[in-house]
Scaffold this motif. Structure first.
Motif, PDB file in Angstrom:
ATOM      1  N   TRP A 297       0.834  -1.470   0.335  1.00  0.00           N
ATOM      2  CA  TRP A 297      -0.014   0.510   0.107  1.00  0.00           C
ATOM      3  C   TRP A 297       0.969   1.345   0.162  1.00  0.00           C
ATOM      4  O   TRP A 297       0.581   1.875  -0.226  1.00  0.00           O
ATOM      5  CB  TRP A 297      -1.038  -0.026   1.458  1.00  0.00           C
ATOM      6  CG  TRP A 297      -1.796  -0.731   0.927  1.00  0.00           C
ATOM      7  CD1 TRP A 297      -2.244  -2.024  -0.064  1.00  0.00           C
ATOM      8  CD2 TRP A 297      -2.322  -1.814   2.489  1.00  0.00           C
ATOM      9  NE1 TRP A 297      -3.091  -3.258   0.552  1.00  0.00           N
ATOM     10  CE2 TRP A 297      -3.396  -2.749   2.113  1.00  0.00           C
ATOM     11  CE3 TRP A 297      -3.133  -0.757   3.818  1.00  0.00           C
ATOM     12  CZ2 TRP A 297      -4.414  -3.287   2.590  1.00  0.00           C
ATOM     13  CZ3 TRP A 297      -3.644  -1.496   4.244  1.00  0.00           C
ATOM     14  CH2 TRP A 297      -4.483  -2.653   4.263  1.00  0.00           C
TER      15      TRP A 297
ATOM     16  N   ARG B 237      -3.134   4.004   5.736  1.00  0.00           N
ATOM     17  CA  ARG B 237      -4.595   3.028   4.920  1.00  0.00           C
ATOM     18  C   ARG B 237      -3.970   1.932   5.948  1.00  0.00           C
ATOM     19  O   ARG B 237      -3.355   0.972   6.323  1.00  0.00           O
ATOM     20  CB  ARG B 237      -4.170   3.060   3.791  1.00  0.00           C
ATOM     21  CG  ARG B 237      -4.853   2.090   3.884  1.00  0.00           C
ATOM     22  CD  ARG B 237      -5.181   1.649   2.362  1.00  0.00           C
ATOM     23  NE  ARG B 237      -5.449   2.745   1.124  1.00  0.00           N
ATOM     24  CZ  ARG B 237      -4.359   2.594  -0.024  1.00  0.00           C
ATOM     25  NH1 ARG B 237      -3.649   1.235  -0.068  1.00  0.00           N
ATOM     26  NH2 ARG B 237      -4.813   3.926  -0.383  1.00  0.00           N
ATOM     27  N   SER B 238      -5.337   1.441   6.886  1.00  0.00           N
ATOM     28  CA  SER B 238      -5.570   0.296   7.569  1.00  0.00           C
ATOM     29  C   SER B 238      -6.819   0.514   8.298  1.00  0.00           C
ATOM     30  O   SER B 238      -7.286   1.395   8.024  1.00  0.00           O
ATOM     31  CB  SER B 238      -4.199   0.389   8.763  1.00  0.00           C
ATOM     32  OG  SER B 238      -5.021   1.769   9.718  1.00  0.00           O
ATOM     33  N   PHE B 239      -7.108  -1.072   8.738  1.00  0.00           N
ATOM     34  CA  PHE B 239      -8.174  -1.831   9.310  1.00  0.00           C
ATOM     35  C   PHE B 239      -8.321  -1.000  10.078  1.00  0.00           C
ATOM     36  O   PHE B 239      -7.102  -0.841  11.243  1.00  0.00           O
ATOM     37  CB  PHE B 239      -8.559  -2.628   8.753  1.00  0.00           C
ATOM     38  CG  PHE B 239      -9.101  -3.275   7.522  1.00  0.00           C
ATOM     39  CD1 PHE B 239     -10.320  -2.879   6.781  1.00  0.00           C
ATOM     40  CD2 PHE B 239      -7.488  -3.771   5.766  1.00  0.00           C
ATOM     41  CE1 PHE B 239     -10.264  -3.166   5.763  1.00  0.00           C
ATOM     42  CE2 PHE B 239      -8.041  -4.228   5.002  1.00  0.00           C
ATOM     43  CZ  PHE B 239      -9.591  -3.978   4.307  1.00  0.00           C
TER      44      PHE B 239
ATOM     45  N   LEU C  63     -12.191   0.664   7.052  1.00  0.00           N
ATOM     46  CA  LEU C  63     -10.691   1.523   6.224  1.00  0.00           C
ATOM     47  C   LEU C  63     -10.282   2.918   7.389  1.00  0.00           C
ATOM     48  O   LEU C  63     -11.130   4.204   6.134  1.00  0.00           O
ATOM     49  CB  LEU C  63     -10.407   1.801   4.926  1.00  0.00           C
ATOM     50  CG  LEU C  63      -9.523   0.667   4.610  1.00  0.00           C
ATOM     51  CD1 LEU C  63     -10.164   0.545   3.204  1.00  0.00           C
ATOM     52  CD2 LEU C  63      -8.135  -0.236   4.587  1.00  0.00           C
TER      53      LEU C  63
ATOM     54  N   ALA D 110     -16.496   3.709   4.624  1.00  0.00           N
ATOM     55  CA  ALA D 110     -15.444   3.488   4.915  1.00  0.00           C
ATOM     56  C   ALA D 110     -15.512   2.318   5.991  1.00  0.00           C
ATOM     57  O   ALA D 110     -14.443   1.524   6.190  1.00  0.00           O
ATOM     58  CB  ALA D 110     -14.779   4.429   5.312  1.00  0.00           C
TER      59      ALA D 110
ATOM     60  N   THR E 280     -16.796  -1.202   6.956  1.00  0.00           N
ATOM     61  CA  THR E 280     -16.736  -2.557   6.572  1.00  0.00           C
ATOM     62  C   THR E 280     -18.144  -2.833   7.137  1.00  0.00           C
ATOM     63  O   THR E 280     -19.170  -3.848   6.166  1.00  0.00           O
ATOM     64  CB  THR E 280     -15.400  -3.228   6.857  1.00  0.00           C
ATOM     65  OG1 THR E 280     -13.793  -2.707   5.897  1.00  0.00           O
ATOM     66  CG2 THR E 280     -15.824  -5.003   6.069  1.00  0.00           C
TER      67      THR E 280
END
Length: 336
Positions: free
Chosen positions: A53, A71-73, A95, A108, A110
């Motif tokens: 990423w 960027r990350s969950f 995210l 964003a 989930t």
């Protein structure tokens, strides 16, 4: 809203991102606009995929820009909402990036986390991207049948450990590949593999796979690429399926690495090789989550978490993951 902190990409890495490629900064989160929510993150995820990423090399996602939030969950609690589908107090995962407070569009998210009997952290691991990847990668792409031999690389990791256990649930014989005696022990004792190979302790990896899989490998779930996969491919059984989930052993794709060619193995064994990305199965997440949760509750699916404390742990977290320091799903817990 109060001042928050975030981790931004400070420089473009060449290969695995190190701590110096990131910067922690304070900022004032804006008020949410219509359609947006504010999430107070409680757990941040660390994925091997994050190396891709931040890479300038073409990937399946746009690279994180210099100066942008990593960027990350993440999983946390909605503290303010300008969207009718979300209210303060909702637990959500999505995210949201490496930051304490995330002001994000509802797109964003989930999902809402409704499994109140399971720790919120699991929504980023066995009940998140890792478990979903294992589920669809093995069952849809690998298509295991009872009695098949399933080999998994990075077998004690967050994806690999779930793959091995789901294969056992499906009636397969499982062989894990991991690095070091502790991870091999974890494969057999914690995750129920029938056998495990320590790739750091053998001189003839192809021979070790052949010994562990005398009838051949029916399904190979590949999290590494590189020399380990080169050793597995000659041992494929007739009609084998190879699932490509990760390429962790390849330090750089610029220049493009060369190595043994798989085509002859695939031709002779009439095998197939296919990549898997969990995002392609978004319309079926509910199916996977229901079965994963059921297996966890019944004790058939176990998981391990490796939790770092505080945002200050984030910059080195990806490099540490590639050094093999983690013992389970790598997470960062935020306080307050």
């Amino acid at each position: 809203m109060s001042t928050s902190r975030r981790v931004v990409l400070a420089a473009r890495p060449d290969g695995i991102p190190q701590a110096q490629h990131f910067r922690i900064e304070a900022y004032e989160p804006p008020a949410p606009k219509p359609g947006e929510i504010v999430v107070r993150n409680q757990f941040l995820s660390v994925e091997p995929a994050m190396r891709g990423w931040v890479s300038a090399v073409a990937n399946y996602a746009q690279p994180v820009g210099i100066g942008e939030v990593m960027r990350s969950f993440a999983s946390g609690e909605v503290v303010a909402s300008e969207h009718p589908g979300y209210a303060a107090g909702d637990k959500v995962t999505g995210l949201f990036g490496w930051q304490e407070l995330a002001v994000v569009p509802a797109s964003a998210v989930t999902r809402k986390v409704t499994e109140t009997d399971l720790p919120l952290s699991t929504s980023l691991g066995v009940m998140g991207l890792n478990g979903i990847t294992a589920y669809f990668g093995l069952l849809d792409v690998g298509a295991p049948k009872p009695g098949d031999t399933v080999v998994v690389s990075t077998a004690s990791g967050s994806v690999g450990s779930a793959v091995g256990q789901i294969a056992r649930i499906m009636g397969c014989r499982t062989v894990g590949i991991a690095g070091g005696p502790e991870k091999v022990r974890q494969c057999v004792e914690d995750f129920g593999y029938d056998a495990a190979i320590d790739y750091k302790a053998v001189n003839d990896m192809a021979g070790a796979v052949a010994k562990a899989c005398p009838a051949g490998v029916d399904v190979y779930f590949d999290n590494t690429s590189g020399p380990i996969s080169d050793a597995v491919l000659p041992n494929l059984a007739m009609g084998a399926r190879v699932v490509i989930c990760g390429t962790a052993s390849v330090s750089s794709w610029d220049p493009w690495p060369t190595g043994p060619r798989p085509e002859r193995h695939l031709l002779v064994k009439r095998a197939r090789m296919q990549g898997v990305l969990a995002f392609d199965y978004a319309h079926r997440y509910g199916e996977a989550l229901a079965r994963l949760a059921g297996w966890i509750r019944s004790g058939q699916l176990r998981y391990a978490e490796d939790i770092l404390e505080g945002l200050a742990a984030a910059p080195d977290a990806i490099a540490s993951l590639y050094r093999g320091d983690n013992r389970g799903k790598r997470l960062i817990r935020l306080n307050g």
